[in-house]
Design a protein around this motif. Structure first.
Motif, PDB file in Angstrom:
ATOM      1  N   LEU A 484     -23.323  17.549 -57.655  1.00  0.00           N
ATOM      2  CA  LEU A 484     -23.043  17.787 -59.050  1.00  0.00           C
ATOM      3  C   LEU A 484     -23.228  17.194 -59.969  1.00  0.00           C
ATOM      4  CD1 LEU A 484     -20.850  20.099 -59.956  1.00  0.00           C
ATOM      5  CD2 LEU A 484     -18.882  18.059 -59.433  1.00  0.00           C
ATOM      6  N   VAL A 485     -23.918  16.308 -60.523  1.00  0.00           N
ATOM      7  CA  VAL A 485     -23.530  14.873 -60.686  1.00  0.00           C
ATOM      8  C   VAL A 485     -25.013  15.532 -61.998  1.00  0.00           C
ATOM      9  CG1 VAL A 485     -23.943  12.640 -62.233  1.00  0.00           C
ATOM     10  CG2 VAL A 485     -21.717  13.237 -61.229  1.00  0.00           C
ATOM     11  N   SER A 486     -26.175  15.909 -61.296  1.00  0.00           N
ATOM     12  CA  SER A 486     -27.038  16.429 -61.821  1.00  0.00           C
ATOM     13  C   SER A 486     -27.120  16.816 -62.440  1.00  0.00           C
ATOM     14  CB  SER A 486     -28.133  15.325 -60.707  1.00  0.00           C
ATOM     15  OG  SER A 486     -28.211  17.005 -59.963  1.00  0.00           O
ATOM     16  N   MET A 487     -26.488  18.338 -61.748  1.00  0.00           N
ATOM     17  CA  MET A 487     -26.107  19.238 -62.397  1.00  0.00           C
ATOM     18  C   MET A 487     -25.421  19.671 -63.320  1.00  0.00           C
ATOM     19  SD  MET A 487     -25.108  23.055 -60.212  1.00  0.00           S
ATOM     20  CE  MET A 487     -23.176  22.411 -59.743  1.00  0.00           C
ATOM     21  N   MET A 488     -24.563  18.873 -63.566  1.00  0.00           N
ATOM     22  CA  MET A 488     -23.475  19.013 -64.414  1.00  0.00           C
ATOM     23  C   MET A 488     -23.972  17.578 -65.889  1.00  0.00           C
ATOM     24  SD  MET A 488     -21.747  20.637 -63.534  1.00  0.00           S
ATOM     25  CE  MET A 488     -21.154  21.401 -65.522  1.00  0.00           C
ATOM     26  N   LEU A 489     -25.086  16.597 -65.815  1.00  0.00           N
ATOM     27  CA  LEU A 489     -25.881  16.098 -66.606  1.00  0.00           C
ATOM     28  C   LEU A 489     -26.598  16.240 -67.853  1.00  0.00           C
ATOM     29  CD1 LEU A 489     -25.129  12.869 -67.548  1.00  0.00           C
ATOM     30  CD2 LEU A 489     -27.977  12.940 -66.488  1.00  0.00           C
ATOM     31  N   PRO A 490     -27.288  17.755 -67.979  1.00  0.00           N
ATOM     32  CA  PRO A 490     -27.056  17.894 -68.912  1.00  0.00           C
ATOM     33  C   PRO A 490     -26.449  19.111 -70.273  1.00  0.00           C
ATOM     34  CG  PRO A 490     -28.963  19.077 -67.110  1.00  0.00           C
ATOM     35  CD  PRO A 490     -27.625  18.105 -66.683  1.00  0.00           C
ATOM     36  N   TYR A 491     -25.249  19.776 -69.307  1.00  0.00           N
ATOM     37  CA  TYR A 491     -24.481  19.316 -70.289  1.00  0.00           C
ATOM     38  C   TYR A 491     -23.942  18.837 -70.798  1.00  0.00           C
ATOM     39  CZ  TYR A 491     -24.335  24.013 -67.339  1.00  0.00           C
ATOM     40  OH  TYR A 491     -24.974  25.105 -66.616  1.00  0.00           O
ATOM     41  N   SER A 492     -23.641  17.601 -70.370  1.00  0.00           N
ATOM     42  CA  SER A 492     -22.865  16.394 -70.827  1.00  0.00           C
ATOM     43  C   SER A 492     -23.423  15.901 -71.992  1.00  0.00           C
ATOM     44  CB  SER A 492     -22.182  15.811 -70.035  1.00  0.00           C
ATOM     45  OG  SER A 492     -21.443  14.550 -70.489  1.00  0.00           O
ATOM     46  N   LEU A 493     -25.020  15.660 -72.433  1.00  0.00           N
ATOM     47  CA  LEU A 493     -25.566  15.277 -73.261  1.00  0.00           C
ATOM     48  C   LEU A 493     -25.892  15.689 -74.243  1.00  0.00           C
ATOM     49  CD1 LEU A 493     -28.274  13.122 -70.377  1.00  0.00           C
ATOM     50  CD2 LEU A 493     -26.435  12.116 -71.566  1.00  0.00           C
ATOM     51  N   VAL A 494     -26.338  17.170 -73.349  1.00  0.00           N
ATOM     52  CA  VAL A 494     -25.979  17.802 -75.004  1.00  0.00           C
ATOM     53  C   VAL A 494     -24.937  18.029 -75.588  1.00  0.00           C
ATOM     54  CG1 VAL A 494     -26.754  20.800 -75.294  1.00  0.00           C
ATOM     55  CG2 VAL A 494     -28.443  18.917 -74.253  1.00  0.00           C
ATOM     56  N   PHE A 495     -24.160  18.315 -74.944  1.00  0.00           N
ATOM     57  CA  PHE A 495     -22.417  18.461 -75.444  1.00  0.00           C
ATOM     58  C   PHE A 495     -22.424  16.925 -76.644  1.00  0.00           C
ATOM     59  CE2 PHE A 495     -20.892  21.409 -72.237  1.00  0.00           C
ATOM     60  CZ  PHE A 495     -21.671  22.572 -72.995  1.00  0.00           C
ATOM     61  N   LEU A 496     -22.381  16.326 -76.225  1.00  0.00           N
ATOM     62  CA  LEU A 496     -21.954  15.250 -77.034  1.00  0.00           C
ATOM     63  C   LEU A 496     -23.029  14.880 -77.912  1.00  0.00           C
ATOM     64  CD1 LEU A 496     -20.495  12.410 -76.402  1.00  0.00           C
ATOM     65  CD2 LEU A 496     -21.989  11.152 -75.595  1.00  0.00           C
ATOM     66  N   ILE A 497     -24.399  15.766 -77.878  1.00  0.00           N
ATOM     67  CA  ILE A 497     -25.059  14.842 -79.152  1.00  0.00           C
ATOM     68  C   ILE A 497     -25.378  16.207 -80.603  1.00  0.00           C
ATOM     69  CG2 ILE A 497     -27.818  15.368 -79.847  1.00  0.00           C
ATOM     70  CD1 ILE A 497     -27.840  13.727 -76.913  1.00  0.00           C
ATOM     71  N   CYS A 498     -24.956  17.143 -79.878  1.00  0.00           N
ATOM     72  CA  CYS A 498     -25.205  17.731 -80.846  1.00  0.00           C
ATOM     73  C   CYS A 498     -23.452  18.444 -80.962  1.00  0.00           C
ATOM     74  CB  CYS A 498     -24.725  19.883 -79.953  1.00  0.00           C
ATOM     75  SG  CYS A 498     -27.657  20.285 -79.235  1.00  0.00           S
ATOM     76  N   TRP A 499     -22.424  18.341 -80.116  1.00  0.00           N
ATOM     77  CA  TRP A 499     -21.179  18.577 -81.023  1.00  0.00           C
ATOM     78  C   TRP A 499     -20.901  17.555 -82.303  1.00  0.00           C
ATOM     79  CZ3 TRP A 499     -16.458  19.202 -76.968  1.00  0.00           C
ATOM     80  CH2 TRP A 499     -15.607  20.014 -77.358  1.00  0.00           C
ATOM     81  N   SER A 500     -21.357  16.501 -81.691  1.00  0.00           N
ATOM     82  CA  SER A 500     -21.039  14.913 -82.799  1.00  0.00           C
ATOM     83  C   SER A 500     -22.199  15.726 -84.003  1.00  0.00           C
ATOM     84  CB  SER A 500     -21.473  13.895 -82.179  1.00  0.00           C
ATOM     85  OG  SER A 500     -20.964  13.481 -81.168  1.00  0.00           O
ATOM     86  N   VAL A 501     -23.425  15.960 -83.581  1.00  0.00           N
ATOM     87  CA  VAL A 501     -24.235  16.294 -85.093  1.00  0.00           C
ATOM     88  C   VAL A 501     -23.468  17.600 -86.040  1.00  0.00           C
ATOM     89  CG1 VAL A 501     -26.187  17.746 -85.922  1.00  0.00           C
ATOM     90  CG2 VAL A 501     -25.846  16.026 -83.950  1.00  0.00           C
ATOM     91  N   PHE A 502     -22.577  18.507 -84.873  1.00  0.00           N
ATOM     92  CA  PHE A 502     -22.014  19.551 -85.454  1.00  0.00           C
ATOM     93  C   PHE A 502     -20.602  18.373 -86.911  1.00  0.00           C
ATOM     94  CE2 PHE A 502     -18.134  23.025 -84.496  1.00  0.00           C
ATOM     95  CZ  PHE A 502     -19.416  23.498 -85.986  1.00  0.00           C
ATOM     96  N   LEU A 503     -20.286  18.045 -86.083  1.00  0.00           N
ATOM     97  CA  LEU A 503     -18.720  17.359 -86.697  1.00  0.00           C
ATOM     98  C   LEU A 503     -19.495  16.717 -87.545  1.00  0.00           C
ATOM     99  CD1 LEU A 503     -16.030  16.449 -86.798  1.00  0.00           C
ATOM    100  CD2 LEU A 503     -16.432  14.831 -85.497  1.00  0.00           C
ATOM    101  N   VAL A 504     -19.989  16.191 -87.923  1.00  0.00           N
ATOM    102  CA  VAL A 504     -20.828  15.534 -89.161  1.00  0.00           C
ATOM    103  C   VAL A 504     -21.235  16.930 -90.130  1.00  0.00           C
ATOM    104  CG1 VAL A 504     -22.940  13.979 -90.079  1.00  0.00           C
ATOM    105  CG2 VAL A 504     -21.706  13.590 -87.950  1.00  0.00           C
TER     106      VAL A 504
END
Length: 522
Positions: A484-504
């Motif tokens: 489950l962690v390996s399956m969800m890790l891409p979502y977590s990393l992409v959300f964290l990076i892209c969502w942060s950039v979106f906020l800026v």
């Protein structure tokens, strides 16, 4: 569906090799699945916390609790009094574990709806009107909106994600991953206001008043940003599910018990009539509920006349309402379609559903004890406050500090799951600090929400994480924490990076964050 054979050269779980991303995820999966069974892992972690609390209990920390102003002290959980408290409270700790009652009560109703054939019939109609290419974004969007109803998404949308994908000829684990990403990873990406908005605003306002006692914030001060974030998370989740997660799962064997696999088939004439009747009953119930809610004097509202607050009976009744929303049309469909003939058939459906939850109940027992002991130790509080103080002491430029807050919150979220508990600790540090360099409390709160949501889906300490493992095991028996962690890790990393950039970017364009919100202070 034809059973897909696993690649013999792949890691545990049958994920095919290829590309550095897949190799990295395969490594995480293999290592994670070599850990003890989740229930045993929670037990081992609890013993570790006991020993660590004993070692640190004699250390005097100068770190002050932001709410009380007192020095944080680690509690020795191996002391006689603490061990006595642990043993005497073990039963109530387990029975008081919030997700346990939520899951079991909701699943009683969902189980009747499933075994009667009602869910099968609804999904058949849903798949008939939903284009294949839009199935993923539709599921993610529903998952995002579902957490408006407290924890409904965990017990309803995530398992249905697997059912819907399996029925559509796609890998069910990809459906579970997409729904989990929407429900939990997109926790703060919602265009529908929920009770979490005034809850976080309350902590933010209190922290801001440390600097300016006259500051007043609107409970929907991040509403415009979270509404726009809904689109961002849906698009990111859609791309990740279809282009990264599902291709990686193509060689994973579906080996769940055939009797428990939800089969979506053509509806007969009698079943169609039963579906129309049961849906009519469901709609009538919803209309009646809305009519009950509308009057300002409704018993479902709180003392201030609000429906969406945590104290409103309407919000406290979400799980019983889910139970009724499924069991009533499920029973109607069962008798009308002929799948139920007597009352015992309904009870048997409930019993079969509870039988499938046995493993989750065992995991929940150890998970509840561990989470309770970790909170009791004070280690989570110490970690959160020390991290916040370190970031403040670095005195970085404003935008860098904002990104640092997002990353720190994402890290702390791996250990302290409650959104309100984390913000209660971190708001008194971050909000006044950023106000001093001209950042508004509204912007700081938005940054917190991005970090808080992004890592929900990769922490086994999140109370519903073991439940999602159980959902996956229904289709792939070898599923473990690593899977489950390996399956969800891409979502977590992409959300964290892209969502942060979106906020800026959102901030740079000067788009309003929400009602009566600003970017600068004063």
């Amino acid at each position: 569906m034809e059973n897909i054979q696993a690649n013999p050269d792949s890691g545990n779980g049958g994920v095919a090799k290829g590309g550095w991303i897949n190799r990295a995820l395969n490594f995480i999966e293999v290592v994670g699945n070599r850990l003890p069974d989740p229930a045993v892992l929670f037990l081992v972690l609890m013993v570790f916390i006991w020993v660590l609390s004993w070692l640190l209990s004699g250390v005097t920390f100068e770190t002050l609790h932001p709410a009380t102003g007192e020095a944080i002290q680690v509690t020795n959980l191996l002391s006689g009094s603490e061990m006595a408290r642990f043993l005497s409270g073990m039963v109530t700790t387990f029975t008081g574990f919030a997700p346990l009652g939520v899951v079991l009560v909701a699943m009683l109703g969902v189980g009747v709806a499933e075994h009667s054939g009602f869910i099968n019939a609804v999904l058949k109609k849903l798949l008939a009107v939903t284009p294949q290419m839009l199935l993923t974004p539709m599921l993610i969007l529903v998952a995002i909106v579902s957490h408006t109803a407290v924890d409904a998404g965990y017990v309803l949308v995530i398992p249905l994600g697997g059912v819907i994908f399996y029925a559509a000829g796609r890998h069910p684990l990809a459906g579970i991953a997409a729904a989990f990403a929407g429900v939990s990873g997109g926790f703060s990406a919602n265009f529908v206001p929920s009770a979490i908005d005034p809850l976080l605003q309350g902590f933010t306002q209190t922290a801001a008043q440390i600097v300016d006692p006259e500051v007043q914030l609107n409970p929907l001060n991040n509403w415009f940003f979270t509404s726009a974030s809904c689109l961002v998370i849906t698009l990111l989740g859609w791309w990740l599910t279809d282009k990264v997660i599902e291709p990686r799962l193509k060689n994973v064997a579906i080996d769940g018990d055939a009797d428990d696999m939800p089969a979506i088939r053509e509806l007969g004439a009698r079943e169609k009539k039963a579906l129309y009747l049961s849906v009519a009953v469901m709609v009538a119930g919803i209309v009646g509920l809305v009519a009950w809610m509308l009057p300002e004097t409704s018993a479902l509202r709180d003392a201030q006349g609000q429906l969406a607050s945590f104290t409103a009976p309407a919000m406290k009744s979400i799980v019983p309402l889910i139970f009724l929303l499924f069991i009533i049309p499920g029973v109607v469909f069962g008798y009308a379609a002929g799948t139920f003939h007597k009352s015992k058939d309904v009870i048997d459906a409930m019993s079969k559903t509870m039988g499938s939850m046995a493993y989750y109940i065992v995991m929940a027992f150890f998970c509840a004890l561990f989470i309770s002991e970790f909170a009791r130790s004070g280690l989570g509080t110490l970690l959160s406050v020390e991290g916040g103080n370190l970031l403040a002491a670095m005195n970085l430029p404003g935008p860098v500090t904002l990104m640092g807050i997002i990353l720190l919150v994402g890290f702390v979220n791996l250990f302290v799951g409650s959104a309100s508990a984390k913000w209660a600790l971190l708001a008194p540090i971050f909000v006044p600090m950023l106000m001093q360099i001209g950042f508004s409390p509204d912007l700081t709160q938005a940054a917190y929400r991005v970090g808080d949501s992004s890592t929900n889906i990769i922490t086994p300490l999140m109370p519903y994480f073991p439940l999602v493992v159980v959902y996956c095991q229904r289709y792939v028996k070898s599923t473990g924490i690593g899977t489950l962690v390996s399956m969800m890790l891409p979502y977590s990393l992409v959300f964290l990076i892209c969502w942060s950039v979106f906020l800026v970017a959102y901030w740079s364009l000067g788009i309003p964050l929400g009602l009566q919100a600003s970017y600068t202070y004063p």
